[in-house]
Design a protein around this motif. Structure first.
Motif, short mmCIF file in Angstrom:
data_model
loop_
_atom_site.label_atom_id
_atom_site.label_comp_id
_atom_site.label_asym_id
_atom_site.label_seq_id
_atom_site.Cartn_x
_atom_site.Cartn_y
_atom_site.Cartn_z
N GLY A 1 0.82 -1.41 -0.14
CA GLY A 1 0.00 0.00 -0.04
C GLY A 1 0.84 1.35 -0.16
O GLY A 1 2.19 1.03 0.36
N PHE A 2 0.12 2.28 -0.51
CA PHE A 2 0.84 3.65 -0.42
C PHE A 2 0.14 4.66 -0.19
O PHE A 2 -1.09 4.63 -0.21
CB PHE A 2 1.50 3.85 -1.90
N ILE A 3 0.69 5.52 0.84
CA ILE A 3 0.04 6.87 1.33
C ILE A 3 -0.01 7.73 0.16
O ILE A 3 1.10 8.31 -0.40
CB ILE A 3 0.70 7.51 2.53
N GLY A 4 -1.37 8.18 -0.26
CA GLY A 4 -1.45 9.14 -1.26
C GLY A 4 -1.50 10.62 -1.04
O GLY A 4 -1.14 11.44 -1.69
N ASN A 5 -2.31 10.60 0.18
CA ASN A 5 -2.52 11.99 0.57
C ASN A 5 -2.90 12.11 2.15
O ASN A 5 -3.23 11.00 2.54
CB ASN A 5 -3.75 12.54 -0.25
N GLU B 1 -14.59 6.11 2.29
CA GLU B 1 -15.16 5.95 0.86
C GLU B 1 -13.87 4.93 0.31
O GLU B 1 -12.93 5.04 0.85
CB GLU B 1 -14.98 6.96 0.01
N GLN B 2 -14.38 3.97 -0.19
CA GLN B 2 -13.55 2.98 -1.09
C GLN B 2 -13.81 3.03 -2.32
O GLN B 2 -15.03 2.38 -2.74
CB GLN B 2 -13.45 1.71 -0.30
N VAL B 3 -13.10 3.07 -3.37
CA VAL B 3 -13.37 3.24 -4.81
C VAL B 3 -12.08 2.45 -5.38
O VAL B 3 -11.06 3.12 -5.55
CB VAL B 3 -13.38 4.49 -5.38
N PHE B 4 -12.40 1.22 -5.97
CA PHE B 4 -11.25 0.54 -6.64
C PHE B 4 -10.20 0.23 -5.53
O PHE B 4 -10.27 -0.42 -4.60
CB PHE B 4 -10.84 1.03 -7.86
N ASP B 5 -9.11 0.62 -5.93
CA ASP B 5 -7.88 0.42 -4.92
C ASP B 5 -7.50 1.67 -4.02
O ASP B 5 -6.42 1.63 -3.77
CB ASP B 5 -6.70 -0.23 -5.99
N VAL B 6 -8.49 2.52 -3.90
CA VAL B 6 -8.17 3.54 -3.27
C VAL B 6 -9.22 3.75 -1.99
O VAL B 6 -10.19 3.56 -2.19
CB VAL B 6 -8.24 5.05 -3.98
N THR B 7 -8.84 3.82 -0.72
CA THR B 7 -9.57 4.12 0.33
C THR B 7 -8.92 5.42 0.99
O THR B 7 -7.93 5.67 1.26
CB THR B 7 -9.18 2.75 1.38
N ILE B 8 -10.12 5.93 1.49
CA ILE B 8 -10.01 7.12 2.38
C ILE B 8 -10.38 6.76 3.70
O ILE B 8 -11.43 6.05 4.06
CB ILE B 8 -10.92 8.16 1.76
#
Length: 147
Positions: free
Chosen positions: A89-93, A117-124
């Protein structure tokens, strides 16, 4: 045809090494305490001489990484329950990162991550780090899962 159904893990999960891609000395979670639909909790005891420990205090970057690794624990737990691979995993923001106090060597932190929220491979996520009943850090984070 035989279908493999993995045994559910019992909480707390003390051996988290198979659930996260990070390896020693860059591991900032010790136990997986709970996973629900929307929340994950972990614990971490700060050790003397550890990465991100300076003058006996666990630094801000370590608190941020602890939150991210709690999110990684959740993803790894879910992957293992569905017999899937544990992804990097990677911290994006990071938004609204606040540190109210720095914990000391020997302190046990409890970190909770709430899934937004979770959209595809991005989770907030929203992360909070506690020492006892005291909130010591919090943030919002966007985490990307990949290989």
């Amino acid at each position: 045809m035989v279908v493999y159904i993995p045994e559910p893990m019992q909480f707390p999960v003390d051996d988290i090494t198979a659930l996260i891609p990070q390896k020693h000395p860059f591991v900032f979670v010790n136990k997986l305490l709970e996973v629900s639909d929307s929340q994950t909790r972990s614990s971490f005891t700060i050790i003397d001489g550890g990465v991100f420990v300076k003058d006996g205090l666990f630094q801000e970057a370590g608190l941020m990484e602890n939150i991210a690794q709690t999110a990684a624990l959740r993803a790894g737990y879910i992957a293992r329950q569905t017999d899937g691979p544990v992804k990097n995993g990677f911290i994006g923001n990071v938004k609204n990162f606040e540190v109210f106090s720095l914990p000391s060597v020997g302190d046990e932190l409890i970190t909770e991550v709430t899934i937004g929220e979770q959209v595809f491979d991005v989770t907030i996520i929203a992360g909070k780090v506690w020492f006892g009943a005291v909130l010591i850090a919090s943030c919002e984070m966007k985490v990307f899962a990949g290989n």
